[in-house]
Design a protein around this motif. Structure first.
Motif, PDB file in Angstrom:
ATOM      1  N   LYS A  70     -22.987 -27.035   8.833  1.00 32.56           N
ATOM      2  CA  LYS A  70     -22.280 -27.602   7.687  1.00 32.56           C
ATOM      3  C   LYS A  70     -21.025 -28.326   8.184  1.00 32.56           C
ATOM      4  CE  LYS A  70     -23.990 -24.271   4.317  1.00 32.56           C
ATOM      5  NZ  LYS A  70     -23.657 -23.392   3.178  1.00 32.56           N
ATOM      6  N   PRO A  71     -20.563 -29.321   7.449  1.00 33.58           N
ATOM      7  CA  PRO A  71     -19.412 -30.106   7.924  1.00 33.58           C
ATOM      8  C   PRO A  71     -18.103 -29.326   7.873  1.00 33.58           C
ATOM      9  CG  PRO A  71     -20.070 -30.809   5.733  1.00 33.58           C
ATOM     10  CD  PRO A  71     -21.127 -29.845   6.189  1.00 33.58           C
ATOM     11  N   GLY A  72     -17.309 -29.474   8.932  1.00 34.19           N
ATOM     12  CA  GLY A  72     -15.977 -28.894   8.965  1.00 34.19           C
ATOM     13  C   GLY A  72     -14.952 -29.895   8.434  1.00 34.19           C
ATOM     14  N   PRO A  73     -13.668 -29.593   8.598  1.00 33.61           N
ATOM     15  CA  PRO A  73     -12.633 -30.454   8.016  1.00 33.61           C
ATOM     16  C   PRO A  73     -12.399 -31.750   8.779  1.00 33.61           C
ATOM     17  CG  PRO A  73     -11.618 -28.671   9.222  1.00 33.61           C
ATOM     18  CD  PRO A  73     -13.102 -28.393   9.225  1.00 33.61           C
ATOM     19  N   GLY A  74     -12.799 -31.791  10.072  1.00 36.66           N
ATOM     20  CA  GLY A  74     -12.660 -33.007  10.852  1.00 36.66           C
ATOM     21  C   GLY A  74     -11.224 -33.370  11.182  1.00 36.66           C
ATOM     22  N   ILE A  75     -11.015 -34.641  11.474  1.00 35.25           N
ATOM     23  CA  ILE A  75      -9.705 -35.095  11.954  1.00 35.25           C
ATOM     24  C   ILE A  75      -8.625 -34.966  10.888  1.00 35.25           C
ATOM     25  CG2 ILE A  75     -10.034 -37.503  11.295  1.00 35.25           C
ATOM     26  CD1 ILE A  75      -8.358 -36.109  14.517  1.00 35.25           C
ATOM     27  N   ALA A  76      -9.010 -34.922   9.610  1.00 32.83           N
ATOM     28  CA  ALA A  76      -8.011 -34.765   8.544  1.00 32.83           C
ATOM     29  C   ALA A  76      -7.199 -33.489   8.737  1.00 32.83           C
ATOM     30  CB  ALA A  76      -8.698 -34.754   7.174  1.00 32.83           C
ATOM     31  N   PHE A  77      -7.860 -32.449   9.250  1.00 37.40           N
ATOM     32  CA  PHE A  77      -7.153 -31.184   9.485  1.00 37.40           C
ATOM     33  C   PHE A  77      -6.063 -31.358  10.528  1.00 37.40           C
ATOM     34  CE2 PHE A  77      -6.730 -27.406  12.169  1.00 37.40           C
ATOM     35  CZ  PHE A  77      -6.288 -26.487  11.237  1.00 37.40           C
ATOM     36  N   PHE A  78      -6.394 -31.990  11.647  1.00 42.04           N
ATOM     37  CA  PHE A  78      -5.423 -32.118  12.733  1.00 42.04           C
ATOM     38  C   PHE A  78      -4.317 -33.116  12.385  1.00 42.04           C
ATOM     39  CE2 PHE A  78      -9.294 -30.542  14.777  1.00 42.04           C
ATOM     40  CZ  PHE A  78      -8.778 -29.368  15.293  1.00 42.04           C
ATOM     41  N   LYS A  79      -4.638 -34.092  11.546  1.00 45.84           N
ATOM     42  CA  LYS A  79      -3.583 -34.976  11.059  1.00 45.84           C
ATOM     43  C   LYS A  79      -2.600 -34.200  10.194  1.00 45.84           C
ATOM     44  CE  LYS A  79      -6.087 -39.381  11.189  1.00 45.84           C
ATOM     45  NZ  LYS A  79      -6.678 -40.489  10.376  1.00 45.84           N
ATOM     46  N   ALA A  80      -3.124 -33.263   9.396  1.00 47.33           N
ATOM     47  CA  ALA A  80      -2.246 -32.423   8.567  1.00 47.33           C
ATOM     48  C   ALA A  80      -1.350 -31.546   9.444  1.00 47.33           C
ATOM     49  CB  ALA A  80      -3.084 -31.557   7.629  1.00 47.33           C
ATOM     50  N   VAL A  81      -1.922 -31.021  10.533  1.00 45.98           N
ATOM     51  CA  VAL A  81      -1.134 -30.214  11.470  1.00 45.98           C
ATOM     52  C   VAL A  81      -0.009 -31.046  12.066  1.00 45.98           C
ATOM     53  CG1 VAL A  81      -1.189 -28.992  13.678  1.00 45.98           C
ATOM     54  CG2 VAL A  81      -3.024 -28.637  12.022  1.00 45.98           C
ATOM     55  N   ASN A  82      -0.328 -32.268  12.502  1.00 46.43           N
ATOM     56  CA  ASN A  82       0.688 -33.129  13.113  1.00 46.43           C
ATOM     57  C   ASN A  82       1.774 -33.514  12.119  1.00 46.43           C
ATOM     58  OD1 ASN A  82      -0.626 -33.075  15.578  1.00 46.43           O
ATOM     59  ND2 ASN A  82      -1.706 -35.009  15.251  1.00 46.43           N
ATOM     60  N   ARG A  83       1.378 -33.793  10.870  1.00 45.98           N
ATOM     61  CA  ARG A  83       2.381 -34.160   9.868  1.00 45.98           C
ATOM     62  C   ARG A  83       3.335 -33.008   9.594  1.00 45.98           C
ATOM     63  NH1 ARG A  83      -2.025 -36.642   7.193  1.00 45.98           N
ATOM     64  NH2 ARG A  83      -2.254 -34.796   5.860  1.00 45.98           N
ATOM     65  N   ALA A  84       2.795 -31.805   9.523  1.00 49.07           N
ATOM     66  CA  ALA A  84       3.609 -30.645   9.140  1.00 49.07           C
ATOM     67  C   ALA A  84       4.413 -30.073  10.300  1.00 49.07           C
ATOM     68  CB  ALA A  84       2.716 -29.556   8.553  1.00 49.07           C
ATOM     69  N   LEU A  85       3.808 -30.048  11.489  1.00 50.31           N
ATOM     70  CA  LEU A  85       4.428 -29.326  12.611  1.00 50.31           C
ATOM     71  C   LEU A  85       4.898 -30.235  13.730  1.00 50.31           C
ATOM     72  CD1 LEU A  85       1.835 -26.386  12.912  1.00 50.31           C
ATOM     73  CD2 LEU A  85       3.884 -26.523  11.475  1.00 50.31           C
ATOM     74  N   GLY A  86       4.550 -31.518  13.670  1.00 53.08           N
ATOM     75  CA  GLY A  86       4.852 -32.401  14.787  1.00 53.08           C
ATOM     76  C   GLY A  86       3.788 -32.259  15.860  1.00 53.08           C
ATOM     77  N   LYS A  87       3.903 -33.078  16.894  1.00 54.90           N
ATOM     78  CA  LYS A  87       2.920 -33.061  17.973  1.00 54.90           C
ATOM     79  C   LYS A  87       3.106 -31.799  18.800  1.00 54.90           C
ATOM     80  CE  LYS A  87      -0.414 -35.272  20.145  1.00 54.90           C
ATOM     81  NZ  LYS A  87      -1.701 -35.581  19.493  1.00 54.90           N
ATOM     82  N   LYS A  88       2.088 -30.943  18.819  1.00 54.63           N
ATOM     83  CA  LYS A  88       2.160 -29.674  19.532  1.00 54.63           C
ATOM     84  C   LYS A  88       1.302 -29.724  20.793  1.00 54.63           C
ATOM     85  CE  LYS A  88       4.845 -27.289  16.786  1.00 54.63           C
ATOM     86  NZ  LYS A  88       6.161 -26.802  17.257  1.00 54.63           N
ATOM     87  N   ASP A  89       1.639 -28.845  21.744  1.00 54.87           N
ATOM     88  CA  ASP A  89       0.919 -28.768  23.018  1.00 54.87           C
ATOM     89  C   ASP A  89      -0.315 -27.899  22.811  1.00 54.87           C
ATOM     90  OD1 ASP A  89       0.240 -29.051  25.630  1.00 54.87           O
ATOM     91  OD2 ASP A  89       1.922 -27.920  26.459  1.00 54.87           O
ATOM     92  N   ILE A  90      -1.453 -28.539  22.547  1.00 55.77           N
ATOM     93  CA  ILE A  90      -2.692 -27.836  22.189  1.00 55.77           C
ATOM     94  C   ILE A  90      -3.806 -28.230  23.144  1.00 55.77           C
ATOM     95  CG2 ILE A  90      -4.509 -27.709  20.420  1.00 55.77           C
ATOM     96  CD1 ILE A  90      -2.310 -27.898  18.306  1.00 55.77           C
ATOM     97  N   ILE A  91      -4.611 -27.248  23.527  1.00 53.49           N
ATOM     98  CA  ILE A  91      -5.808 -27.455  24.342  1.00 53.49           C
ATOM     99  C   ILE A  91      -7.019 -27.130  23.474  1.00 53.49           C
ATOM    100  CG2 ILE A  91      -7.122 -26.621  26.347  1.00 53.49           C
ATOM    101  CD1 ILE A  91      -4.353 -25.915  27.600  1.00 53.49           C
ATOM    102  N   ALA A  92      -8.044 -27.973  23.549  1.00 59.16           N
ATOM    103  CA  ALA A  92      -9.255 -27.757  22.759  1.00 59.16           C
ATOM    104  C   ALA A  92     -10.327 -27.093  23.610  1.00 59.16           C
ATOM    105  CB  ALA A  92      -9.776 -29.087  22.214  1.00 59.16           C
ATOM    106  N   GLU A  93     -10.819 -25.942  23.158  1.00 57.02           N
ATOM    107  CA  GLU A  93     -11.955 -25.294  23.834  1.00 57.02           C
ATOM    108  C   GLU A  93     -13.218 -25.983  23.318  1.00 57.02           C
ATOM    109  OE1 GLU A  93     -15.257 -23.695  24.153  1.00 57.02           O
ATOM    110  OE2 GLU A  93     -14.512 -22.222  22.697  1.00 57.02           O
ATOM    111  N   ASP A  94     -13.685 -26.956  24.117  1.00 58.48           N
ATOM    112  CA  ASP A  94     -14.803 -27.805  23.691  1.00 58.48           C
ATOM    113  C   ASP A  94     -16.048 -27.538  24.528  1.00 58.48           C
ATOM    114  OD1 ASP A  94     -13.666 -28.788  26.020  1.00 58.48           O
ATOM    115  OD2 ASP A  94     -14.143 -30.873  25.567  1.00 58.48           O
ATOM    116  N   LEU A  95     -16.258 -26.289  24.922  1.00 56.26           N
ATOM    117  CA  LEU A  95     -17.381 -25.949  25.789  1.00 56.26           C
ATOM    118  C   LEU A  95     -18.672 -25.872  24.984  1.00 56.26           C
ATOM    119  CD1 LEU A  95     -15.607 -23.148  27.863  1.00 56.26           C
ATOM    120  CD2 LEU A  95     -15.791 -25.593  28.379  1.00 56.26           C
TER     121      LEU A  95
END
Length: 504
Positions: free
Chosen positions: A316-341
């Motif tokens: 099923k579809p997740g929230p996509g890039i809209a979620f991470f844009k919301a994170v950036n707007r609210a918290l600023g650019k954070k030092d995040i690593i994506a576990e994309d294995l």
């Protein structure tokens, strides 16, 4: 980005005389070892209180700290314990393994003594802590007190008035269990006081702390109980579908994790407020955050609740890039690593690119004879990534060399120019350090050249996981000097801090 290196060492795996690693003397010793070895970063596993199965990825709370990590010697120095109240107790018979059953029986009576003394004192900082953290602490403390009252039963099995959080029932519970509620608040005060002091010390040595955020939360958690509108639950509070991953070449039935799924539509309507609180809180604990199961934000696998395998699930579809844009707007650019294995679809790759986060590469995955064009081969790495020889879910290097298919091992030896004389583990680690990846993270077990007996976790299994511990004396000067030399060779030493010239 400056080339950097770090070590993955769970708090639970540190040496200590009390059955499990803690935030005490050996944690400070390990931080000093890392700094002397030219490391820039210490990665830890999630710090939350563990539940059935002992996994840090199945916690009673996304916000609370693990009571087992509270150092008892530090409590004694603070006048909250007497040494004879804990030093001669049974903490388990094997100093290289955590005995969680023994720990559960022994640790809480000791913490009750310490917290009783704390609560008998007038400590303005304790009151300030409770006020500062009330957003999650009130519900967590009540949740744990109610679990105790119901002999540890999951909240799904509590009486309906408590399960569905009827206000009058919660008010009565707060009054009835006021002593236990205060105890659980005191435990968190002690944990966070010790964690903040350790982090300050590590940061002072030039070390960043990398934390790990599971995408999902445990069903039996204060998170789900106190925020039911954020999850896919029915009118009785039970999940309608749960998390997992589909059948593949490694598992014919797939993996049934069992976590409740997020109601992404409801979360979107309130601007992902719960997630923003969660991520913001993590950055109070850590300097960098690895988000587990990144692909779940693109699409997630939903399995009907009650199924015994993952065979009948659907994507099923997740929230996509809209979620991470919301994170950036609210918290600023954070030092995040994506576990994309794992298997990545084009849409997951696009989400990773659009997010701007570095993904992960695992050397043990590079030599799978079934995939001649693996993205895990070092010559294919971008600089904007994090390389591991193996993660907490993988075998140690020496364990992998002994158990992987012979074709894979032979290819690894040839590609990496591994030498038994040098030690296969050092050869593989050197290849990771030599790679283009901006950040290279090794498991501490691999520095020691340990085998499968030191493996941290075998996914989809219960028992014998999360138990490995380093022995006293493991953080020795000879090892740190060798590590430092490798950092110098592969240009991963931290930059020297700028110093001001003193005025004459």
């Amino acid at each position: 980005m400056v080339r950097k290196a770090g070590i993955l060492m769970p708090i639970s795996s540190l040496p200590s005389p009390c059955g499990i690693g803690t935030l005490g003397e050996d944690a400070y010793r390990f931080a000093s070892f890392l700094a002397a070895g030219g490391q820039s970063l210490w990665q830890v596993l999630p710090l939350g209180p563990t539940s059935y199965g002992d996994s840090p990825y199945q916690s009673f709370s996304s916000f609370a700290g693990n009571p087992y990590f509270i150092d008892l010697d530090l409590l004694a120095k603070d006048g909250l314990l007497e040494p004879e109240e804990y030093r001669n107790l049974d903490w388990g018979s094997d100093s290289e393994r955590v005995d969680y059953g023994t720990l559960y029986v022994t640790r809480y009576p000791v913490l009750h003594k310490a917290c009783a003394r704390l609560l008998a004192q007038d400590r303005p900082d304790f009151a300030a802590f409770c006020e500062e953290q009330k957003d999650w602490l009130e519900d967590y403390a009540l949740f744990m007190a109610l679990k105790g009252e119901h002999n540890g039963l999951s909240w799904f099995q509590w009486p309906e008035e408590l399960r569905l959080r009827r206000p009058d029932a919660l008010d009565r519970a707060r009054t009835r269990l006021s002593g236990e509620v205060a105890f659980w608040k005191a435990v968190q005060y002690l944990f966070f006081g010790q964690w903040r002091a350790l982090k300050k010390y590590a940061n002072g040595l030039g070390l960043s702390i990398l934390g790990d955020l599971p995408i999902y939360v445990a069903g039996d958690s204060a998170d789900v109980w106190s925020n039911p509108d954020q999850f896919q639950l029915d009118e009785t509070g039970l999940p309608t579908e749960v998390a997992g991953c589909p059948p593949d070449g490694f598992s014919a039935d797939g993996q049934l994790w069992g976590n409740p799924l997020f109601d992404w539509e409801a979360m979107k309507e309130d601007g992902y407020a719960w997630w923003l609180r969660r991520i913001s809180f993590q950055f109070q604990l850590y300097d960098t955050l690895r988000i587990d199961h990144f692909r779940g934000f693109d699409s997630y696998y939903a399995i009907p609740y009650g199924d015994t395998t993952a065979r009948n699930g659907k994507w099923k579809p997740g929230p996509g890039i809209a979620f991470f844009k919301a994170v950036n707007r609210a918290l600023g650019k954070k030092d995040i690593i994506a576990e994309d294995l794992g298997f990545l679809t084009p849409s997951v790759r696009k989400l990773l690119k659009d997010s701007g986060y570095p993904g992960m590469k695992v050397l043990e995955f590079a030599f799978d004879s079934r995939d001649a064009e693996s993205d895990y081969m070092p010559h294919r790495y971008p600089t904007h990534c994090v390389v591991y020889t193996g993660t907490h879910d993988n075998d140690t290097i020496m364990g992998w060399m002994a158990s992987a298919p012979k074709k894979d091992v032979s290819y690894a030896k040839a590609y990496l120019r591994l030498s038994k004389r040098e030690g296969y583990h050092w050869g593989m680690m050197r290849s990771a350090w030599a790679s283009p990846a901006d950040l290279a993270v090794m498991q501490f077990q691999d520095l020691l050249g340990l085998g499968s007996e030191a493996r941290m976790n075998i996914p989809s299994t219960l028992g014998n996981n999360w138990q490995w511990r380093a022995l006293p004396g493991a953080f020795d000067e000879t090892l740190s000097k060798r590590l430092y030399r490798e950092m110098r060779v592969y240009q991963r030493l931290p930059k020297a801090p700028k110093t001001r010239k003193s005025k004459q």
